[in-house]
Design a protein around this motif. Sequence first.
Motif, PDB file in Angstrom:
ATOM      1  N   THR A  42       0.828  -1.205   0.000  1.00  0.00           N
ATOM      2  CA  THR A  42       0.000   0.000   0.000  1.00  0.00           C
ATOM      3  C   THR A  42       0.864   1.257   0.000  1.00  0.00           C
ATOM      4  O   THR A  42       0.456   2.278  -0.552  1.00  0.00           O
ATOM      5  N   ARG A  44       3.728   1.669  -1.618  1.00  0.00           N
ATOM      6  CA  ARG A  44       4.142   1.933  -3.002  1.00  0.00           C
ATOM      7  C   ARG A  44       2.999   2.587  -3.774  1.00  0.00           C
ATOM      8  O   ARG A  44       3.206   3.520  -4.531  1.00  0.00           O
ATOM      9  N   CYS A  45       1.809   2.112  -3.578  1.00  0.00           N
ATOM     10  CA  CYS A  45       0.678   2.642  -4.328  1.00  0.00           C
ATOM     11  C   CYS A  45       0.320   4.051  -3.886  1.00  0.00           C
ATOM     12  O   CYS A  45      -0.100   4.864  -4.700  1.00  0.00           O
ATOM     13  N   GLY A  48       2.987   6.304  -5.656  1.00  0.00           N
ATOM     14  CA  GLY A  48       3.034   6.368  -7.109  1.00  0.00           C
ATOM     15  C   GLY A  48       1.698   6.147  -7.776  1.00  0.00           C
ATOM     16  O   GLY A  48       1.608   6.159  -9.003  1.00  0.00           O
ATOM     17  N   GLY A  49       0.666   5.913  -7.016  1.00  0.00           N
ATOM     18  CA  GLY A  49      -0.648   5.726  -7.596  1.00  0.00           C
ATOM     19  C   GLY A  49      -0.823   4.437  -8.381  1.00  0.00           C
ATOM     20  O   GLY A  49      -1.740   4.322  -9.174  1.00  0.00           O
ATOM     21  N   CYS A  50       0.031   3.459  -8.171  1.00  0.00           N
ATOM     22  CA  CYS A  50      -0.091   2.200  -8.912  1.00  0.00           C
ATOM     23  C   CYS A  50      -1.118   1.295  -8.230  1.00  0.00           C
ATOM     24  O   CYS A  50      -1.107   1.140  -7.026  1.00  0.00           O
ATOM     25  N   PRO A  51      -2.022   0.721  -8.997  1.00  0.00           N
ATOM     26  CA  PRO A  51      -3.017  -0.167  -8.398  1.00  0.00           C
ATOM     27  C   PRO A  51      -2.425  -1.543  -8.095  1.00  0.00           C
ATOM     28  O   PRO A  51      -1.495  -1.991  -8.754  1.00  0.00           O
ATOM     29  N   TYR A  52      -2.955  -2.171  -7.073  1.00  0.00           N
ATOM     30  CA  TYR A  52      -2.572  -3.548  -6.768  1.00  0.00           C
ATOM     31  C   TYR A  52      -3.828  -4.394  -6.756  1.00  0.00           C
ATOM     32  O   TYR A  52      -4.927  -3.894  -6.581  1.00  0.00           O
ATOM     33  N   ASP A  53      -3.632  -5.688  -6.942  1.00  0.00           N
ATOM     34  CA  ASP A  53      -4.730  -6.645  -6.964  1.00  0.00           C
ATOM     35  C   ASP A  53      -5.018  -7.057  -5.522  1.00  0.00           C
ATOM     36  O   ASP A  53      -4.162  -7.648  -4.860  1.00  0.00           O
ATOM     37  N   ARG A  88       6.709  -6.134 -10.108  1.00  0.00           N
ATOM     38  CA  ARG A  88       5.264  -6.254  -9.900  1.00  0.00           C
ATOM     39  C   ARG A  88       4.924  -7.227  -8.761  1.00  0.00           C
ATOM     40  O   ARG A  88       3.784  -7.646  -8.623  1.00  0.00           O
ATOM     41  N   PHE A 150       0.987  -6.623  -8.263  1.00  0.00           N
ATOM     42  CA  PHE A 150       0.700  -5.422  -9.056  1.00  0.00           C
ATOM     43  C   PHE A 150       0.362  -5.793 -10.472  1.00  0.00           C
ATOM     44  O   PHE A 150       0.843  -6.713 -11.034  1.00  0.00           O
TER      45      PHE A 150
END
Length: 150
Positions: A42, A44-45, A48-53, A88, A150
């Motif tokens: 969480t 990292r997201c 950087g706004g990257c979504p995770y599963d 990822r 990711f």
Amino acid sequence: MRVNDSTDPADVHDAPDGTGPCAGAGPCRPADVRRAVRRAVTGRCAGGGCPYDEAALSDALLVASELTTNAILHGGGVTAFDVDLDGRSVRVSVSDRSDRMPVAVDPLDEQGRTRVHGRGWPIVCRLARDVRVSDMPCGGKRITAVVPVF
């Protein structure tokens, strides 16, 4: 990316010299390692706004819990753990005092009854993309599992 470089260092790594969140304050618990995994993903997201599963994160949390529980039950206790982000994926490493390699056991005992234990290692192997067991220089072993999230 090493998680402790950008998030909360005291909560992510247990140092080889026995200092860290699992040393001195009592034994390392599965919740300690799960918390570090969740914080890494969480964190990292958030930056950087990257979504995770979310389902994959649940798999990673289960792998972290099983590795820690197995170290406690079969490895003489957790001596260290690391949580790193690798592309990822999240990489979870748990070290313990035992030189014995993990083994998968038949879910039934000699009388055909269902065993109470023995499901953790197969769960780790099924959910992780890569699982490695390595000997530690001063004894014990380190198990590392990589789970795509990711």
